[in-house]
Design an enzyme around this catalytic site. Structure first.
Site, PDB file in Angstrom:
ATOM      1  N   ARG A  17     -15.524 -30.251  10.662  1.00 49.08           N
ATOM      2  CA  ARG A  17     -14.042 -30.287  11.141  1.00 49.08           C
ATOM      3  C   ARG A  17     -13.806 -29.549  12.211  1.00 49.08           C
ATOM      4  O   ARG A  17     -12.502 -29.880  12.660  1.00 49.08           O
ATOM      5  CB  ARG A  17     -13.373 -30.082   9.994  1.00 49.08           C
ATOM      6  CG  ARG A  17     -12.915 -31.048   8.880  1.00 49.08           C
ATOM      7  CD  ARG A  17     -12.140 -30.411   8.064  1.00 49.08           C
ATOM      8  NE  ARG A  17     -11.251 -31.008   6.868  1.00 49.08           N
ATOM      9  CZ  ARG A  17     -11.401 -31.715   5.832  1.00 49.08           C
ATOM     10  NH1 ARG A  17     -12.548 -31.701   5.397  1.00 49.08           N
ATOM     11  NH2 ARG A  17     -10.387 -32.073   5.289  1.00 49.08           N
ATOM     12  N   ARG A  33      -3.221 -40.667  -4.803  1.00 51.23           N
ATOM     13  CA  ARG A  33      -4.732 -40.206  -5.161  1.00 51.23           C
ATOM     14  C   ARG A  33      -4.698 -39.367  -6.459  1.00 51.23           C
ATOM     15  O   ARG A  33      -3.887 -38.395  -6.837  1.00 51.23           O
ATOM     16  CB  ARG A  33      -5.163 -39.431  -4.096  1.00 51.23           C
ATOM     17  CG  ARG A  33      -6.532 -38.922  -4.386  1.00 51.23           C
ATOM     18  CD  ARG A  33      -7.396 -38.904  -3.256  1.00 51.23           C
ATOM     19  NE  ARG A  33      -6.981 -37.453  -2.442  1.00 51.23           N
ATOM     20  CZ  ARG A  33      -7.619 -37.210  -1.484  1.00 51.23           C
ATOM     21  NH1 ARG A  33      -8.817 -37.869  -0.831  1.00 51.23           N
ATOM     22  NH2 ARG A  33      -7.368 -35.974  -0.745  1.00 51.23           N
ATOM     23  N   ARG A  35      -4.603 -33.558  -6.754  1.00 49.85           N
ATOM     24  CA  ARG A  35      -4.672 -32.413  -5.993  1.00 49.85           C
ATOM     25  C   ARG A  35      -3.501 -31.451  -5.632  1.00 49.85           C
ATOM     26  O   ARG A  35      -2.561 -32.193  -5.071  1.00 49.85           O
ATOM     27  CB  ARG A  35      -5.602 -32.450  -4.862  1.00 49.85           C
ATOM     28  CG  ARG A  35      -7.265 -32.842  -5.199  1.00 49.85           C
ATOM     29  CD  ARG A  35      -7.917 -33.321  -3.990  1.00 49.85           C
ATOM     30  NE  ARG A  35      -7.763 -32.789  -2.927  1.00 49.85           N
ATOM     31  CZ  ARG A  35      -8.580 -33.106  -1.764  1.00 49.85           C
ATOM     32  NH1 ARG A  35      -9.380 -33.926  -1.677  1.00 49.85           N
ATOM     33  NH2 ARG A  35      -8.044 -32.352  -0.586  1.00 49.85           N
ATOM     34  N   LYS A  92     -12.688 -41.456   2.727  1.00 50.88           N
ATOM     35  CA  LYS A  92     -13.974 -40.849   3.020  1.00 50.88           C
ATOM     36  C   LYS A  92     -14.532 -40.714   1.693  1.00 50.88           C
ATOM     37  O   LYS A  92     -15.828 -41.390   1.425  1.00 50.88           O
ATOM     38  CB  LYS A  92     -13.893 -39.528   3.717  1.00 50.88           C
ATOM     39  CG  LYS A  92     -13.258 -39.719   5.315  1.00 50.88           C
ATOM     40  CD  LYS A  92     -13.404 -38.243   6.047  1.00 50.88           C
ATOM     41  CE  LYS A  92     -12.720 -37.153   5.267  1.00 50.88           C
ATOM     42  NZ  LYS A  92     -11.280 -37.417   5.294  1.00 50.88           N
ATOM     43  N   ARG A 126      -1.822 -30.892   6.681  1.00 50.33           N
ATOM     44  CA  ARG A 126      -3.305 -31.450   6.682  1.00 50.33           C
ATOM     45  C   ARG A 126      -3.359 -32.483   7.748  1.00 50.33           C
ATOM     46  O   ARG A 126      -4.315 -32.602   8.495  1.00 50.33           O
ATOM     47  CB  ARG A 126      -3.756 -32.121   5.338  1.00 50.33           C
ATOM     48  CG  ARG A 126      -3.898 -30.953   4.377  1.00 50.33           C
ATOM     49  CD  ARG A 126      -3.972 -31.370   3.016  1.00 50.33           C
ATOM     50  NE  ARG A 126      -5.223 -32.141   2.834  1.00 50.33           N
ATOM     51  CZ  ARG A 126      -5.418 -32.864   2.049  1.00 50.33           C
ATOM     52  NH1 ARG A 126      -4.523 -33.506   1.298  1.00 50.33           N
ATOM     53  NH2 ARG A 126      -6.622 -33.784   1.905  1.00 50.33           N
TER      54      ARG A 126
HETATM   55  P1  AMP Z   1     -10.952 -32.289   1.747  1.00 54.16           P
HETATM   56  O1  AMP Z   1     -11.174 -32.526   0.214  1.00 54.16           O
HETATM   57  O2  AMP Z   1     -12.154 -32.662   2.760  1.00 54.16           O
HETATM   58  O3  AMP Z   1      -9.750 -32.945   2.107  1.00 54.16           O
HETATM   59  O4  AMP Z   1     -10.670 -30.949   2.065  1.00 54.16           O
HETATM   60  C1  AMP Z   1      -9.873 -30.019   1.337  1.00 54.16           C
HETATM   61  C2  AMP Z   1      -9.738 -28.704   1.814  1.00 54.16           C
HETATM   62  O5  AMP Z   1     -10.869 -27.863   2.040  1.00 54.16           O
HETATM   63  C3  AMP Z   1      -8.972 -28.603   3.383  1.00 54.16           C
HETATM   64  O6  AMP Z   1      -7.805 -29.021   3.677  1.00 54.16           O
HETATM   65  C4  AMP Z   1      -9.794 -27.335   3.813  1.00 54.16           C
HETATM   66  O7  AMP Z   1      -8.928 -26.259   3.306  1.00 54.16           O
HETATM   67  C5  AMP Z   1     -10.896 -27.131   3.178  1.00 54.16           C
HETATM   68  N1  AMP Z   1     -12.010 -27.886   3.996  1.00 54.16           N
HETATM   69  C6  AMP Z   1     -13.024 -28.726   3.466  1.00 54.16           C
HETATM   70  N2  AMP Z   1     -13.885 -29.103   4.384  1.00 54.16           N
HETATM   71  C7  AMP Z   1     -13.690 -28.119   5.535  1.00 54.16           C
HETATM   72  C8  AMP Z   1     -14.387 -27.862   6.558  1.00 54.16           C
HETATM   73  N3  AMP Z   1     -15.380 -28.567   7.230  1.00 54.16           N
HETATM   74  N4  AMP Z   1     -13.842 -26.806   7.430  1.00 54.16           N
HETATM   75  C9  AMP Z   1     -12.860 -26.302   7.113  1.00 54.16           C
HETATM   76  N5  AMP Z   1     -12.083 -26.273   5.730  1.00 54.16           N
HETATM   77  C10 AMP Z   1     -12.525 -27.090   5.131  1.00 54.16           C
END
Ligand code: AMP
Length: 214
Positions: A88, A127, A160, A13, A171
């Site tokens: 999400r 990554r 990360r 993404k 996840r």
């Molecule tokens: P990402 O970088 O999109 O993979 O997000 C990393 C982490 O941020 C996720 O595993 C959640 O802990 C938190 N997070 C990001 N976006 C959301 C969302 N829309 N709703 C809830 N938690 C989020």
């Protein structure tokens, strides 16, 4: 153009968003970047959000909705944006529809990025991300020119915490349980376009351009 880039963690993404930003000139709003920034700087919600982020769980809807609401109010969002990682949950999607509806606007496209679980795990494990500008690399697929350094700003690359094997599995299951149901939500609104990310990059870009011009 108001666009959602949807799909499991590690599907690409962020990488695809960077290309859309370059081509269409709209801001990239990554909820994950917003949360990481808050946790790193100790801003409002930092201590509440940190344990969720570390465990690969979704932070509570009320927190993320407040942060996104704040971001969407900024001037650069007036002519559209690309949402990456938000919504999400169905509750987040409902918030977005209601918020946009108030101004007579709606989401124009939802791109549903797809890849096998094996590919996703490989992408997440390799990554690396830039500490300074959030650019995304992969040790094998998109290596930086100088190991450990960002091509764009020279910033330090890091892995990360939640891209480590223990958290990756969590996840993916969180995605399957809490986020995947949104596909049906947006399918009902006739907005979903599937993009197969196992194809070569050029073909993925062509598929995206076709979807966005429809
Ligand atoms: P990402 O970088 O999109 O993979 O997000 C990393 C982490 O941020 C996720 O595993 C959640 O802990 C938190 N997070 C990001 N976006 C959301 C969302 N829309 N709703 C809830 N938690 C989020």
């Amino acid at each position: 153009m108001r666009l959602i880039i949807f799909g499991p963690p590690g599907v690409g993404k962020g990488t695809l968003s960077a290309r859309v930003v370059q081509k269409y000139g709209i801001p990239h709003i990554s909820s994950g970047n917003i949360i990481r920034e808050i946790v790193a700087t100790g801003d409002k919600y930092a201590s509440e959000a940190k344990p969720y982020l570390e465990k690969g769980l979704l932070v509570p809807d009320r927190i993320i909705i407040d942060l996104i609401e704040h971001r969407l109010r900024q001037k650069d969002c007036d002519n559209g944006y690309i949402l990456d990682g938000f919504p999400r949950t169905v509750e987040q999607a409902r918030f977005l529809a209601k918020r946009l509806g108030k101004n007579g606007r709606q989401i124009n496209h939802v791109l549903n990025l797809q890849a096998s679980e094996k590919t996703i795990i490989e992408r997440l494990s390799g990554r690396r991300m830039c500490k300074k500008c959030d650019a995304i690399y992969h040790l094998e697929n998109i290596p930086p020119k100088v190991p450990g350094k960002c091509d764009q700003c020279g910033g330090e690359l890091f892995q990360r915490e939640d891209d480590k094997p223990e958290t990756i599995k969590k996840r993916i299951s969180v995605y399957n349980e809490q986020t995947k149901p949104l596909i049906q939500y947006y399918r009902n609104k006739k907005l979903i376009r599937n993009i197969d990310t196992n194809e070569p990059l050029d073909e993925i870009y062509a598929d995206v351009d076709k979807a966005l011009s429809s």
